[in-house]
Design a protein around this motif. Structure first.
Motif, PDB file in Angstrom:
ATOM      1  N   GLY A   1     -18.212 -15.234   9.956  1.00  0.00           N
ATOM      2  CA  GLY A   1     -17.469 -16.567  10.959  1.00  0.00           C
ATOM      3  C   GLY A   1     -15.759 -16.254  11.171  1.00  0.00           C
ATOM      4  N   ALA A   2     -15.508 -17.146  11.537  1.00  0.00           N
ATOM      5  CA  ALA A   2     -13.972 -17.471  12.135  1.00  0.00           C
ATOM      6  C   ALA A   2     -12.650 -17.194  10.711  1.00  0.00           C
ATOM      7  CB  ALA A   2     -13.792 -19.129  12.699  1.00  0.00           C
ATOM      8  N   ARG A   3     -11.934 -16.451  10.748  1.00  0.00           N
ATOM      9  CA  ARG A   3     -11.205 -16.193   9.611  1.00  0.00           C
ATOM     10  C   ARG A   3     -11.997 -16.221   8.359  1.00  0.00           C
ATOM     11  NH1 ARG A   3      -7.643 -15.384  12.185  1.00  0.00           N
ATOM     12  NH2 ARG A   3      -6.019 -17.390  13.485  1.00  0.00           N
TER      13      ARG A   3
ATOM     14  N   VAL B   1     -16.060  -4.814  15.376  1.00  0.00           N
ATOM     15  CA  VAL B   1     -16.692  -6.221  14.603  1.00  0.00           C
ATOM     16  C   VAL B   1     -16.520  -7.366  15.386  1.00  0.00           C
ATOM     17  CG1 VAL B   1     -14.560  -8.531  13.807  1.00  0.00           C
ATOM     18  CG2 VAL B   1     -13.758  -5.316  13.757  1.00  0.00           C
ATOM     19  N   SER B   2     -17.733  -8.011  14.796  1.00  0.00           N
ATOM     20  CA  SER B   2     -18.266 -10.407  15.825  1.00  0.00           C
ATOM     21  C   SER B   2     -18.257 -10.591  15.186  1.00  0.00           C
ATOM     22  CB  SER B   2     -19.133  -9.183  16.331  1.00  0.00           C
ATOM     23  OG  SER B   2     -20.215 -10.314  17.286  1.00  0.00           O
ATOM     24  N   ASN B   3     -18.292 -12.256  15.681  1.00  0.00           N
ATOM     25  CA  ASN B   3     -18.509 -13.309  14.885  1.00  0.00           C
ATOM     26  C   ASN B   3     -20.172 -14.043  14.982  1.00  0.00           C
ATOM     27  OD1 ASN B   3     -15.735 -13.237  15.935  1.00  0.00           O
ATOM     28  ND2 ASN B   3     -15.934 -15.160  15.018  1.00  0.00           N
ATOM     29  N   GLU B   4     -20.839 -13.949  14.051  1.00  0.00           N
ATOM     30  CA  GLU B   4     -21.610 -14.537  13.670  1.00  0.00           C
ATOM     31  C   GLU B   4     -21.923 -16.107  14.282  1.00  0.00           C
ATOM     32  OE1 GLU B   4     -24.925 -15.589  13.766  1.00  0.00           O
ATOM     33  OE2 GLU B   4     -24.642 -13.762  12.540  1.00  0.00           O
ATOM     34  N   ILE B   5     -21.621 -16.050  15.161  1.00  0.00           N
ATOM     35  CA  ILE B   5     -22.052 -17.838  15.698  1.00  0.00           C
ATOM     36  C   ILE B   5     -23.166 -18.976  15.521  1.00  0.00           C
ATOM     37  CG2 ILE B   5     -19.494 -17.300  16.853  1.00  0.00           C
ATOM     38  CD1 ILE B   5     -21.242 -18.548  19.039  1.00  0.00           C
ATOM     39  N   GLY B   6     -23.937 -17.925  14.874  1.00  0.00           N
ATOM     40  CA  GLY B   6     -25.458 -18.910  15.337  1.00  0.00           C
ATOM     41  C   GLY B   6     -25.923 -19.417  14.572  1.00  0.00           C
ATOM     42  N   MET B   7     -24.844 -19.617  13.438  1.00  0.00           N
ATOM     43  CA  MET B   7     -25.698 -20.519  12.212  1.00  0.00           C
ATOM     44  C   MET B   7     -25.444 -21.810  12.092  1.00  0.00           C
ATOM     45  SD  MET B   7     -24.476 -18.017   9.345  1.00  0.00           S
ATOM     46  CE  MET B   7     -25.644 -16.844   8.245  1.00  0.00           C
ATOM     47  N   GLY B   8     -24.974 -22.394  13.299  1.00  0.00           N
ATOM     48  CA  GLY B   8     -24.476 -23.894  13.270  1.00  0.00           C
ATOM     49  C   GLY B   8     -25.777 -24.613  14.282  1.00  0.00           C
ATOM     50  N   VAL B   9     -25.199 -25.785  14.385  1.00  0.00           N
ATOM     51  CA  VAL B   9     -26.615 -26.638  15.147  1.00  0.00           C
ATOM     52  C   VAL B   9     -26.629 -26.255  16.564  1.00  0.00           C
ATOM     53  CG1 VAL B   9     -26.036 -28.461  13.686  1.00  0.00           C
ATOM     54  CG2 VAL B   9     -24.636 -28.020  16.177  1.00  0.00           C
ATOM     55  N   VAL B  10     -27.416 -26.372  17.356  1.00  0.00           N
ATOM     56  CA  VAL B  10     -27.592 -25.793  18.025  1.00  0.00           C
ATOM     57  C   VAL B  10     -26.363 -26.477  19.850  1.00  0.00           C
ATOM     58  CG1 VAL B  10     -29.357 -25.710  20.428  1.00  0.00           C
ATOM     59  CG2 VAL B  10     -30.102 -25.505  19.028  1.00  0.00           C
ATOM     60  N   PRO B  11     -25.904 -25.668  19.807  1.00  0.00           N
ATOM     61  CA  PRO B  11     -24.535 -26.553  21.087  1.00  0.00           C
ATOM     62  C   PRO B  11     -24.991 -26.450  22.235  1.00  0.00           C
ATOM     63  CG  PRO B  11     -24.800 -24.139  21.163  1.00  0.00           C
ATOM     64  CD  PRO B  11     -25.787 -24.493  20.456  1.00  0.00           C
TER      65      PRO B  11
ATOM     66  N   ARG C   1     -24.199 -22.410  24.874  1.00  0.00           N
ATOM     67  CA  ARG C   1     -25.989 -22.369  24.441  1.00  0.00           C
ATOM     68  C   ARG C   1     -26.338 -20.883  25.179  1.00  0.00           C
ATOM     69  NH1 ARG C   1     -27.465 -27.759  25.668  1.00  0.00           N
ATOM     70  NH2 ARG C   1     -28.170 -26.998  27.732  1.00  0.00           N
ATOM     71  N   ARG C   2     -26.120 -20.809  26.244  1.00  0.00           N
ATOM     72  CA  ARG C   2     -25.407 -19.095  27.365  1.00  0.00           C
ATOM     73  C   ARG C   2     -25.050 -18.138  25.854  1.00  0.00           C
ATOM     74  NH1 ARG C   2     -23.314 -16.439  32.090  1.00  0.00           N
ATOM     75  NH2 ARG C   2     -24.356 -14.641  32.306  1.00  0.00           N
ATOM     76  N   TYR C   3     -24.098 -18.860  25.855  1.00  0.00           N
ATOM     77  CA  TYR C   3     -22.914 -17.304  25.012  1.00  0.00           C
ATOM     78  C   TYR C   3     -23.099 -17.067  23.550  1.00  0.00           C
ATOM     79  CZ  TYR C   3     -18.739 -15.654  22.875  1.00  0.00           C
ATOM     80  OH  TYR C   3     -18.393 -14.723  22.241  1.00  0.00           O
ATOM     81  N   VAL C   4     -23.809 -18.087  23.209  1.00  0.00           N
ATOM     82  CA  VAL C   4     -24.321 -18.259  21.898  1.00  0.00           C
ATOM     83  C   VAL C   4     -25.578 -17.337  21.687  1.00  0.00           C
ATOM     84  CG1 VAL C   4     -25.311 -18.832  19.570  1.00  0.00           C
ATOM     85  CG2 VAL C   4     -23.441 -20.477  20.963  1.00  0.00           C
ATOM     86  N   ASP C   5     -26.635 -17.676  22.074  1.00  0.00           N
ATOM     87  CA  ASP C   5     -27.836 -16.552  22.187  1.00  0.00           C
ATOM     88  C   ASP C   5     -27.166 -15.280  22.887  1.00  0.00           C
ATOM     89  OD1 ASP C   5     -28.864 -19.110  22.194  1.00  0.00           O
ATOM     90  OD2 ASP C   5     -29.812 -19.296  24.062  1.00  0.00           O
TER      91      ASP C   5
END
Length: 186
Positions: A12-14, A133-143, A149-153
């Motif tokens: 995640g971030a930071r 390196v990449s962020n894992e951003i899919g662990m939260g609620v559906v944006p 949503r397209r970006y997260v997917d």
């Protein structure tokens, strides 16, 4: 199929993912007596806070590391930097994908499919060590919002593709590396 020497660092971030990836690159380069090329994917936006983030990353890297800026054509940057000896550090897929599917004003919109295919092929063909390196951003609620949503997917799908190629996958949590995948060469 896994790439010869691909390490994927997510978080995640930071979470400490960039610092961890830089330490891995330094260790690998020292052990192999090889140079490091840092491929930066951030697009300079004129935003003062974001420029400060970029400056922080620059200051932390050794001055003798090579630098390639690849805000869109990441596959070519990897292919051109891969001499079979240089350790390549790509930081990060998150910003690269944002550049691809959310282009700067005036640039044509790109769905990214061909660029993601080209990236996957470049990673699979790599002869030298690569750390991505990449962020894992899919662990939260559906944006909220179709574009978000397209970006997260898309990032989730891209992360899965890179993780499938990688020999090692590390998830950074609060500065701590957690091994998700570890395949040692035979």
């Amino acid at each position: 199929m896994t790439a010869p020497d691909l390490t994927f660092v997510l978080g995640g971030a930071r979470s400490g993912k960039s610092r961890h990836a830089e330490q891995l690159a330094h260790t690998r380069a020292s052990r192999l007596a090889s140079p490091v090329t840092y491929i930066a994917t951030a697009r300079h936006t004129g935003d003062a806070e974001f420029s400060a983030r970029i400056a922080h990353h620059r200051a932390r890297r050794p001055a003798h590391w090579g630098l390639v800026e690849a805000d869109l054509d990441l596959a070519s940057a990897i292919a051109e930097s891969d001499d079979g000896r240089t350790c390549i550090l790509v930081d990060c897929l998150t910003l690269w994908l944002a550049n691809v599917i959310c282009p700067a004003e005036g640039e044509p919109c790109d769905d990214g499919a061909a660029r993601m295919d080209a990236l996957e092929a470049a990673l699979a063909r790599a002869r030298g060590p690569i750390i991505v390196v990449s962020n894992e951003i899919g662990m939260g609620v559906v944006p909220m919002g179709a574009m978000t949503r397209r970006y997260v997917d898309e990032l989730g799908r891209l992360n899965q593709r890179v993780a499938a190629l990688a020999r090692a996958v590390t998830l950074m949590v609060a500065g701590l590396p957690m091994t998700v995948k570890s395949e040692h060469p035979q």
